[in-house]
Design a protein around this motif. Sequence first.
Motif, PDB file in Angstrom:
ATOM      1  N   ARG A  45       0.834  -1.210   0.000  1.00 32.75           N
ATOM      2  CA  ARG A  45       0.000   0.000   0.000  1.00 32.75           C
ATOM      3  C   ARG A  45       0.873   1.266   0.000  1.00 32.75           C
ATOM      4  NH1 ARG A  45      -4.645   2.019  -1.532  1.00 32.75           N
ATOM      5  NH2 ARG A  45      -5.536   3.437  -0.026  1.00 32.75           N
ATOM      6  N   GLU A  48       2.505   1.626  -3.394  1.00 32.24           N
ATOM      7  CA  GLU A  48       1.509   2.056  -4.374  1.00 32.24           C
ATOM      8  C   GLU A  48       1.215   3.551  -4.226  1.00 32.24           C
ATOM      9  OE1 GLU A  48      -3.224   1.311  -4.791  1.00 32.24           O
ATOM     10  OE2 GLU A  48      -1.992  -0.470  -4.548  1.00 32.24           O
ATOM     11  N   THR A  49       1.131   4.016  -2.999  1.00 32.96           N
ATOM     12  CA  THR A  49       0.814   5.423  -2.751  1.00 32.96           C
ATOM     13  C   THR A  49       1.991   6.334  -3.081  1.00 32.96           C
ATOM     14  OG1 THR A  49      -0.702   4.774  -0.996  1.00 32.96           O
ATOM     15  CG2 THR A  49       0.036   7.055  -1.003  1.00 32.96           C
ATOM     16  N   SER A  52       2.997   7.116  -6.829  1.00 36.06           N
ATOM     17  CA  SER A  52       1.955   7.619  -7.716  1.00 36.06           C
ATOM     18  C   SER A  52       2.175   9.102  -8.026  1.00 36.06           C
ATOM     19  CB  SER A  52       0.580   7.438  -7.062  1.00 36.06           C
ATOM     20  OG  SER A  52       0.437   8.309  -5.962  1.00 36.06           O
ATOM     21  N   PHE A  55       0.663  11.466  -5.346  1.00 34.05           N
ATOM     22  CA  PHE A  55       1.514  11.725  -4.189  1.00 34.05           C
ATOM     23  C   PHE A  55       2.585  12.759  -4.525  1.00 34.05           C
ATOM     24  CE2 PHE A  55       5.384  10.925  -1.762  1.00 34.05           C
ATOM     25  CZ  PHE A  55       4.909  11.022  -0.468  1.00 34.05           C
TER      26      PHE A  55
END
Length: 111
Positions: A45, A48-49, A52, A55
């Motif tokens: 998680r 993934e964050t 991106s 972000f």
Amino acid sequence: MTNEQTHKVHLSPEDQERLRELRTQKPARNLPKLALTPGAMLADRVAETVGSWCFIIIQSVLLGIWIMLNMIAFIRHWDPFPFILLNLVLSFQAAYAAPIIMMSQNRQSEI
């Protein structure tokens, strides 16, 4: 056509049979579902964050606001130039984000 496509491969009957079996199984699509630990789920998680565009854009805007507020502050600069506190915050973020992202990447490479 490239040279690779014009060459014919001669397989033994056993190899042809094994190739037919593999094509029916589609092993790349039938990977077993791994039971993820809470740490592995958290690492995925976070990776993934942090990886991106959302972000990166949000962080860039926040950094810009931090710098602008400290440059134009009339009363009190909480982090005057050269922004030592901002450097500390970003170092702290990197110190935790990098190993967590590496955990996710290592697990993905094992798969």
